[in-house]
Design a protein around this motif. Structure first.
Motif, mmCIF file in Angstrom:
data_model
loop_
_atom_site.group_PDB
_atom_site.id
_atom_site.type_symbol
_atom_site.label_atom_id
_atom_site.label_comp_id
_atom_site.label_asym_id
_atom_site.label_seq_id
_atom_site.Cartn_x
_atom_site.Cartn_y
_atom_site.Cartn_z
ATOM 1 N N LYS A 1 -1.700 -20.493 -25.442
ATOM 2 C CA LYS A 1 -2.607 -21.372 -25.941
ATOM 3 C C LYS A 1 -2.486 -22.140 -27.240
ATOM 4 O O LYS A 1 -2.884 -23.058 -27.523
ATOM 5 C CB LYS A 1 -4.153 -20.650 -25.822
ATOM 6 C CG LYS A 1 -5.444 -21.517 -26.232
ATOM 7 C CD LYS A 1 -6.626 -20.758 -25.876
ATOM 8 C CE LYS A 1 -7.086 -19.674 -26.765
ATOM 9 N NZ LYS A 1 -8.271 -19.045 -26.564
ATOM 10 N N HIS B 1 -2.288 -26.148 -27.981
ATOM 11 C CA HIS B 1 -3.072 -26.548 -28.893
ATOM 12 C C HIS B 1 -2.306 -27.433 -30.233
ATOM 13 O O HIS B 1 -2.689 -28.668 -30.315
ATOM 14 C CB HIS B 1 -4.110 -25.714 -29.597
ATOM 15 C CG HIS B 1 -5.025 -26.146 -30.844
ATOM 16 N ND1 HIS B 1 -6.367 -26.142 -30.360
ATOM 17 C CD2 HIS B 1 -4.822 -26.505 -31.973
ATOM 18 C CE1 HIS B 1 -6.749 -26.646 -31.486
ATOM 19 N NE2 HIS B 1 -5.873 -26.831 -32.509
ATOM 20 N N GLU C 1 -11.572 -22.347 -28.539
ATOM 21 C CA GLU C 1 -10.745 -22.916 -29.576
ATOM 22 C C GLU C 1 -11.446 -23.521 -30.616
ATOM 23 O O GLU C 1 -12.517 -23.964 -30.524
ATOM 24 C CB GLU C 1 -9.700 -24.027 -28.940
ATOM 25 C CG GLU C 1 -8.681 -23.336 -27.659
ATOM 26 C CD GLU C 1 -7.753 -24.258 -27.462
ATOM 27 O OE1 GLU C 1 -7.463 -25.345 -28.242
ATOM 28 O OE2 GLU C 1 -7.128 -24.072 -26.196
#
Length: 180
Positions: free
Chosen positions: A138, A142, A98
């Motif tokens: 994801k 996040h 990320e």
């Protein structure tokens, strides 16, 4: 629509819990949504949360699409998620690289739930409930962290799981050229 300035790591708003939104029809909120969408597209992001543009609102945009920063991202229309919640999640977690518009130049290997069930209100005021998987799950996790005052660096298990954006791009391009 305006491209908004991104708050950078160290700005205290990134460490504060965002406040619930009570009036979805507020003209300023709808304008913020438009500006967040324009900003995430212009900056090659796949998601952006209101605190990242110095607005302490429980709002983020999920806008997955292949781009320079995420060449393998699935394509979807940008979705505004107001007052989002994670209802449930899978047991299994997957580590993935990320980056963050508020933490430029760094990538981290972050463990995230592979499958999550979420609830949020869309910009038209309709309550949505859906299951998200893999990359889109994801992104949601996040961005949700931003609403809680958490940045992805807080989730990295070891400093060995960090690399510069330049090195990440070299490795990704190398993997793509090898057909990995």
């Amino acid at each position: 629509m305006a491209i908004l300035e991104i708050a950078q790591l160290g700005n205290e708003i990134l460490r504060c819990q965002a406040q619930p939104i009570n009036n979805i029809w507020d003209k300023n909120l709808q304008e913020l949504i438009d500006n967040l969408i324009a900003t995430v597209i212009e900056t090659n992001g796949v998601g952006i949360a209101a605190p990242q543009v110095s607005s302490s609102d429980r709002l983020f945009i999920v806008a997955s699409r292949p781009n320079l920063r995420y060449p393998n991202a699935p394509k979807m229309e940008p979705v505004a998620m107001i007052n989002p919640k994670i209802i449930s999640h899978s047991e299994d977690m997957v580590k993935g690289w990320e980056g963050c518009l508020s933490v430029p130049g760094i990538r981290g290997l972050v463990p995230r739930y592979r499958v999550i069930e979420v609830e949020y209100t869309n910009r038209e005021g309709q309550l949505q409930r859906q299951e998200l998987t893999d990359f889109v799950a994801k992104i949601f996790q996040h961005e949700y962290d931003h609403l809680e005052g958490i940045v992805f660096l807080d989730r990295v298990e070891s400093t060995q799981d960090l690399m510069t954006e330049d090195e990440y791009q070299k490795q990704i391009l190398n993997q793509l050229s090898k057909g990995a």
